[in-house]
Scaffold this active site. Structure first.
Site, PDB file in Angstrom:
ATOM      1  N   TYR A 128     -44.579 -48.005  76.894  1.00 20.91           N
ATOM      2  CA  TYR A 128     -44.024 -49.187  76.485  1.00 20.91           C
ATOM      3  C   TYR A 128     -42.547 -48.858  76.537  1.00 20.91           C
ATOM      4  CZ  TYR A 128     -46.672 -53.393  75.571  1.00 20.91           C
ATOM      5  OH  TYR A 128     -47.439 -54.397  75.803  1.00 20.91           O
ATOM      6  N   GLU A 178     -39.749 -52.153  76.281  1.00 23.87           N
ATOM      7  CA  GLU A 178     -39.379 -53.242  76.425  1.00 23.87           C
ATOM      8  C   GLU A 178     -37.746 -53.286  76.535  1.00 23.87           C
ATOM      9  OE1 GLU A 178     -40.740 -55.917  73.116  1.00 23.87           O
ATOM     10  OE2 GLU A 178     -42.509 -55.954  74.139  1.00 23.87           O
ATOM     11  N   ASP A 211     -37.222 -67.444  99.049  1.00 22.97           N
ATOM     12  CA  ASP A 211     -38.602 -66.508  98.527  1.00 22.97           C
ATOM     13  C   ASP A 211     -39.160 -65.816  99.978  1.00 22.97           C
ATOM     14  OD1 ASP A 211     -41.108 -66.168  98.062  1.00 22.97           O
ATOM     15  OD2 ASP A 211     -41.585 -67.717  96.665  1.00 22.97           O
ATOM     16  N   THR A 244     -42.265 -60.755  96.504  1.00 22.27           N
ATOM     17  CA  THR A 244     -43.553 -59.631  96.041  1.00 22.27           C
ATOM     18  C   THR A 244     -43.203 -58.389  96.411  1.00 22.27           C
ATOM     19  OG1 THR A 244     -44.765 -60.577  97.898  1.00 22.27           O
ATOM     20  CG2 THR A 244     -45.265 -61.720  95.635  1.00 22.27           C
ATOM     21  N   LYS A 294     -48.290 -57.634  99.622  1.00 23.93           N
ATOM     22  CA  LYS A 294     -48.085 -58.188 101.115  1.00 23.93           C
ATOM     23  C   LYS A 294     -47.515 -57.319 101.862  1.00 23.93           C
ATOM     24  CE  LYS A 294     -47.939 -62.880  98.617  1.00 23.93           C
ATOM     25  NZ  LYS A 294     -47.516 -64.141  98.578  1.00 23.93           N
ATOM     26  N   ARG A 340     -48.793 -54.556  93.427  1.00 22.32           N
ATOM     27  CA  ARG A 340     -48.795 -56.215  93.013  1.00 22.32           C
ATOM     28  C   ARG A 340     -47.909 -56.222  92.008  1.00 22.32           C
ATOM     29  NH1 ARG A 340     -53.324 -58.407  95.518  1.00 22.32           N
ATOM     30  NH2 ARG A 340     -52.587 -60.432  95.121  1.00 22.32           N
TER      31      ARG A 340
END
Ligand code: PLP
Length: 432
Positions: free
Chosen positions: A54, A56, A200, A226, A229, A235
């Site tokens: 973790y 953050e 995009d 992304t 792809k 991902r």
């Protein structure tokens, strides 16, 4: 294919299903235009113990202690992306492409603002303002799309629409547009109406890296993508942007944050909690791979393959939306045929060619059946296929479509031929 020894021991069911999928993917032709194959190295980083961590916040500004190494990982991902795309600012925390786009709305707009984007049936993405998505519910889409006769953008119509509707932001990017996008032309329009221009590039990032597609970074306020792809990473999503907001005093005079900072704050804490550091590590690995000559050759070959595929299909009398391609994808246009796009996609899949049915410009059929099939060459190019192989692939596609009325008689033969053919190639991430 014998991998994952621990999983094999502890969870036979999942292990067997992953093995089955691996076998399926390495004995069929994966022509889904949004897919390719990540390397073993990417998969290893993504499967690492970073899964548990973790952190953050952002490097150097975390809400947890113990971040020496993960800070370095995230910074490496950011620095490599800057190098790869020539961007001023990069955020690598979005969990996927859709959350990356959501963060852009949060950073730039207020609810109810107008956004120009392509509807899904025209080749846009859900997050470009489509009605069932948050982007069409919280914001008002001003639609545009390729001309139904030519299959290409008509910049005069797009300019007229923009001037009439005056959207605050323009999305330029697609899931099913086979031609180059001239970002400069969109930038001219955005400038005339003081709108943000956001590209995009989820579908075409590798082509931009390879220099075979125009580069949006010089012309756009923000570029989202992304990392899976065509880029062959994990991902996830990432956001490239300018640091300063050229409309700060006009639209954001109440904010003390510049564009880069507003994007970071929109991602965390605006939309997400802890970053997925295993995925960010995988992204850093993919960016390093993408900085190589090898990757550029892959990007160049993707387009050569799509063109070779389109020439052979055209020579056999099939139609393509807009007449061809200069990207990784082509859309078979079956408007004149008795069978639908869906019929063809199902017949192709039975025969070992995996793709999706898709609307074509000027389609008279519904989005649930369509008149098109979208084909992409990224995954086959990752397997090492070149132009001569594309001819064989086109021949199989031709055979399936010609025999669509009694496909069950032919499918198994074609599938066997394709499986034998695939065994000549290595699938990254599945075979050594
Ligand atoms: C795939 C894609 C996205 C969204 O990516 P997800 O990771 O599936 O959320 C966004 N925009 C475009 C153009 C895409 O092709």
């Amino acid at each position: 294919m014998e991998r994952y020894p621990n999983l094999k021991e502890s969870d036979q069911e999942i292990y067997n299903l992953i093995q089955s999928e691996s076998k399926y993917e390495s004995t069929t032709l994966k022509m889904i235009a949004s897919e390719s194959y990540a390397s073993y190295s990417v998969l290893e980083a993504c499967g690492s113990m970073l899964t548990d961590k973790y952190a953050e916040g952002y490097p150097g500004m975390r809400y947890y202690e113990g971040n020496e190494f993960v800070d370095r990982i995230e910074n490496l991902a950011i620095e490599r992306a800057k190098l790869l795309f020539g961007a001023e600012h990069v955020n690598v925390q979005p969990y996927s492409g859709s959350p990356a786009n959501q963060a852009v709305y949060r950073a730039l707009l207020k609810n109810g603002d107008k956004v120009m984007g392509m509807p899904v049936p025209s080749g846009g993405h859900l997050t470009h303002g489509w009605r069932v998505n948050f982007s069409g519910i919280d914001y008002e889409q001003v639609p545009y799309g390729p001309d139904s006769n030519t299959g290409r953008f008509d910049m005069n119509i797009i300019r007229e629409t923009a001037k009439r509707e005056r959207p605050r932001m323009i999305w330029v990017g697609a899931t099913a547009y086979p031609y180059k996008i001239e970002y400069k032309e969109f930038a001219d329009i955005a400038n005339e109406i003081d709108a943000y221009l956001v590209a995009d590039i989820a579908h075409i990032n590798a082509l931009i890296i390879a220099g075979v597609h125009p580069d949006p970074v010089p012309y756009c306020d923000i570029v989202t993508s992304t990392s899976h792809k065509m880029l062959r990473g994990p991902r996830a999503g990432f956001i490239l942007s300018k640091i300063e907001d050229r409309f700060q005093s006009k639209y954001h005079s109440d904010s003390k944050f510049n564009l880069a900072k507003r994007i970071d704050r929109a991602v965390f804490p605006g939309l997400q909690g802890g970053p997925h550091l295993h995925i960010i590590a995988g992204m850093a690995v993919a960016f390093k791979e993408a900085l190589t000559e090898n990757f550029r050759n892959y990007g160049i070959q993707i387009v050569k393959n799509a063109k070779a595929l389109s020439y052979t299909l055209l020579s056999k009398g099939w139609q393509l939306a807009g007449g061809g391609t200069d990207t990784h994808l082509l859309i078979l246009d079956f408007r004149k045929e008795e069978f639908t796009g869906k019929d063809a996609a199902i017949a192709l899949a039975k025969s070992g060619i995996i793709a999706n049915f898709n609307m074509v410009p000027g389609d008279h059929r519904s989005p649930f059946i369509t008149s098109g099939v979208r084909l992409g060459t990224s995954a086959l190019t990752s397997m090492g296929m070149k132009e001569p192989e594309m001819e064989l692939v086109a021949n199989w596609i031709d055979r399936v479509c010609k025999n669509i009325n009694n496909i069950d008689k032919h499918a198994q033969n074609i599938r066997d031929e394709i499986a034998a053919f695939c065994s000549n190639f290595k699938v990254p991430g599945i075979q050594e």
